[in-house]
Structure formats: structure tokens, C-alpha cells
Design an enzyme around this catalytic site. Structure first.
Site, mmCIF file in Angstrom:
data_model
loop_
_atom_site.group_PDB
_atom_site.id
_atom_site.type_symbol
_atom_site.label_atom_id
_atom_site.label_comp_id
_atom_site.label_asym_id
_atom_site.label_seq_id
_atom_site.Cartn_x
_atom_site.Cartn_y
_atom_site.Cartn_z
ATOM 1 N N GLY A 176 35.120 42.598 36.014
ATOM 2 C CA GLY A 176 34.388 41.340 36.112
ATOM 3 C C GLY A 176 35.138 40.043 36.312
ATOM 4 N N GLY A 210 37.230 39.102 38.706
ATOM 5 C CA GLY A 210 37.675 38.824 40.082
ATOM 6 C C GLY A 210 37.020 37.612 40.719
ATOM 7 N N CYS A 260 33.901 38.600 42.568
ATOM 8 C CA CYS A 260 33.172 39.634 41.844
ATOM 9 C C CYS A 260 31.935 39.036 41.200
ATOM 10 C CB CYS A 260 34.107 40.176 40.771
ATOM 11 S SG CYS A 260 33.300 41.117 39.516
#
Ligand code: 5GP
Length: 346
Positions: A181, A183, A186
Site C-alpha cells: 500500500g 507505493g 498504488c
């Protein structure tokens, strides 16, 4: 239902406290590390920063540029076997110590991996990458891959908790990729509510991995050289970067000109853009968990590498770490509620 009350931290919640130091200059700092692995007999020496296996970032061109400075590239999984053989024909031999072949876990992925290794047996690193490393099927795949490739270095992920790090190491992985999570492109946390603040994930997973003789990669969430330093300070053996290596000459992706400015497209590997490109669209049963963005064109990646390594050397100087290896031991994090002063924008 259960709640854990101890607070988990991300990069933005901490700073590194300076310490008295005998280092006179940043040039005295050695950023190279030597690793031996839990399963593979290979020895590795280099600067443990990695380009992510995203198709815009983990490119052959990126690998050539990063290799010159002993940095590592996890090559994305969409190159053909012929692309691989052509690439390796024109590269120095020891470049294979600075690249990994990426794979998913489908039977098609496993078949392709086999074909790549048949054509290029000199490759040394395999990166088994799935968004959710918590399934039994994934553990079994890591196990099977270890049986098939007993001497190769196997990277597996992504997970964020100690017990899963241990399980994957015992199943045959040498290095565990940590991050769910954080990123830059993301949207997992938004779409699913699942995740783990990256700094705490690193601290907890490094502890689990080092106890068994394995290593971890901090994957995702670094937006500045300071974040890279914090990831190493927290115990990461390697730090993987997507967004920070995007938008360069060596990255793939369309160049976009607008109002006299140049941008490059950058997108998550589970974004609608990536899914349309490789699997013909987003399957009905799932949501896209990645963004598509345009990043300002940054020129050759060499300048960015200088910036990151310069920052990291400076961190080491502030805390008196003569070698990157000593950084974790010399790191004290302080919890903060402020970061940089943003009164003037660059
Ligand atoms: P960054 O350095 O850009 O913050 O993070 C890079 C990491 O983000 C990659 O190495 C990978 O683990 C993760 N990532 C890449 N694409 C996607 C995506 O589409 N969805 C999610 N959830 N994560 C992604």
C-alpha cells in the site's frame, strides 16, 4: 475483530536524530554492502538500491545505467525470451549480478520463467512478485521455485508482517519484499482498506528476516533521498524505488509535451492502463489498484542516482556511520509532526 493499539509509523512520522561523529567528509562513507544468502550460494556486492519491476521503470536501459554504479534492477516480466537473449548478448557478464527476472505465479508465468532460464542460464536472481503475498498458493509457488532453481537468489513478496516473512524464507526465498500500500501509484489502501505503515513494516520484517539469516527489501513509499535513508535506518537491506526512478530517459513510457513542458507517463502495474496493455482490460471480479499519472521528465537517471547517494552519504555522516551497514545501528528515530519547510516551492 481485534484492534492493535500501538502506533505504526510511516516515513513522514519520523526523522533521524544526528549523533556525534568522527567522520570528516561524506566521501569517507562506503555505501556498498556484501551479502551472502540464506539458500543461494551466491555472494553479492553493490549498493543495495533497486529499480522496481514496473514496466516503465525496471527496463533493460535502466539496468545498464544502474549497473554502472553497482545498483540493482528488477526487470519487469513483460520482455520476451528473445528480448532477454538479445539484451544479454551485448552486456558485460557481471551485469547478471545486478538484475533479477520477475515473474508472477500463474502456470503461464512459470513456463515463461523456465524458458528465460533455458535461454539465459547465466541469470542469477528471480523476483516472484504478487500484490498479496499471504496466500498458501504463493508459499507453495516459492517452494516449488526453490526446488527448480536451487542455486538462484529468490526474492519473494509482498508482505508486511514478521510471521509471513519467516514463512516465505523457510519456503525457500532468500530476500523478502516488504510493502503493502505505500507505493506512489498504488491505490490498495483506498480500494481495500488494507495496508501497513512502511517504516514499522520494515522494522518488524527486518527483525524477523535477520533472525533467520534472510534479507528484506523495503518496497514503495520513498519520495525523497531522506526516505531512502530512513528505510535503511529502519533495517532494510535493500530499498526498491518506483516513482523516484520514473520519468527518466531510461524509463519506458510515452513522452508527453504540453505548454512547453515534457512529461512521461507512469502507472501502477495493477492500474487500468497496465491491465489494458497486458491482459486486455480489468477483469470483472476485480478493481484496478493502481493510478496512471504524468511525471515531469527528469533526464538521465544518473543525476537522480547522484542525488540519492549524496543524500544517503550525508545521512551516514550525520549519525557517524562509516559504512551503510552501520546505519541501522546508529539510527535513533524521533517521532515528529513536521517535515520540511514548504514556504518556498522549488
Ligand atoms: P514507489 O517507489 O513508486 O512508491 O512504489 C513502487 C512499488 O509500488 C512497486 O515496487 C510495487 O510494489 C508497488 N506497485 C506498483 N504498481 C502498483 C499497483 O498498480 N498497485 C499497487 N497496489 N502497488 C503497486
Amino acid at each position: 475483530m481485534r484492534i492493535e493499539y500501538d502506533i505504526k509509523l510511516g516515513f513522514k512520522n519520523v526523522m533521524i536524530r544526528p549523533k556525534r561523529s568522527t567522520l570528516k567528509s561524506r566521501s569517507e562513507v562506503n555505501l556498498e554492502r556484501d551479502f551472502s544468502f540464506m539458500h543461494s550460494p551466491l555472494k553479492w556486492n553493490g549498493i543495495p538500491i533497486m529499480a522496481a519491476n514496473m514496466d516503465t521503470v525496471g527496463t533493460f536501459k535502466m539496468a545498464q545505467a544502474l549497473y554502472r554504479q553497482k545498483l540493482f534492477t528488477t526487470i519487469h516480466k513483460h520482455y520476451s525470451v528473445k528480448d532477454w537473449t538479445d539484451f544479454l548478448k551485448n552486456t558485460p557478464n557481471d551485469l547478471t549480478n545486478y538484475i533479477a527476472v520477475s515473474t508472477g505465479t500463474s502456470p503461464k508465468d512459470a513456463k515463461k520463467l523456465k524458458e528465460v532460464f533455458l535461454a539465459c542460464p547465466q541469470l542469477n536472481f528471480i523476483c516472484i512478485d504478487v500484490a498479496n503475498g499471504y496466500s498458501e498458493y504463493f508459499v507453495a509457488f516459492v517452494n516449488k521455485t526453490r526446488e527448480q532453481y536451487p542455486d538462484k537468489v529468490i526474492i519473494a513478496g509482498n508482505v508486511v508482517t514478521g510471521e509471513m516473512v519467516e514463512e516465505l524464507l523457510l519456503a525457500g526465498a532468500d530476500i523478502i519484499k516488504v510493502g503493502i500500500g505505500p507505493g506512489s501509484v498504488c491505490t490498495t489502501r483506498v480500494k481495500t482498506g488494507v495496508g501497513y505503515p512502511q517504516l514499522s513494516a520494515i522494522i518488524e520484517c527486518a527483525d524477523a528476516a535477520h533472525g533467520l539469516g534472510g534479507q528484506i527489501i523495503s518496497d514503495g513509499g520513498c519520495t525523497t533521498p531522506g526516505d531512502v535513508a530512513k528505510a535503511f535506518g529502519a533495517g532494510a537491506d535493500f530499498v526498491m524505488l518506483g516513482g523516484m526512478f520514473s520519468g527518466h530517459e531510461e524509463s519506458d513510457g510515452e513522452l508527453i509535451e504540453r505548454d512547453g513542458k515534457t512529461f512521461k507517463k507512469f502507472y501502477g502495474m495493477s492500474s487500468e492502463t497496465a491491465m489494458k496493455k497486458y491482459v486486455g482490460g480489468v477483469a470483472e471480479y476485480r478493481a484496478s489498484e493502481g493510478k496512471t499519472v504524468e511525471v515531469p521528465y527528469k533526464g538521465p537517471v544518473e543525476n537522480t542516482i547522484q542525488d540519492i547517494l549524496g543524500g544517503l552519504r550525508s545521512t551516514c555522516t550525520y549519525v557517524g556511520a562509516r559504512r551503510l551497514k552501520e546505519l541501522t545501528k546508529r539510527t535513533t528515530f524521533i517521532r515528529v509532526e513536521e517535515q520540511e519547510n514548504k514556504v518556498y516551492k522549488e
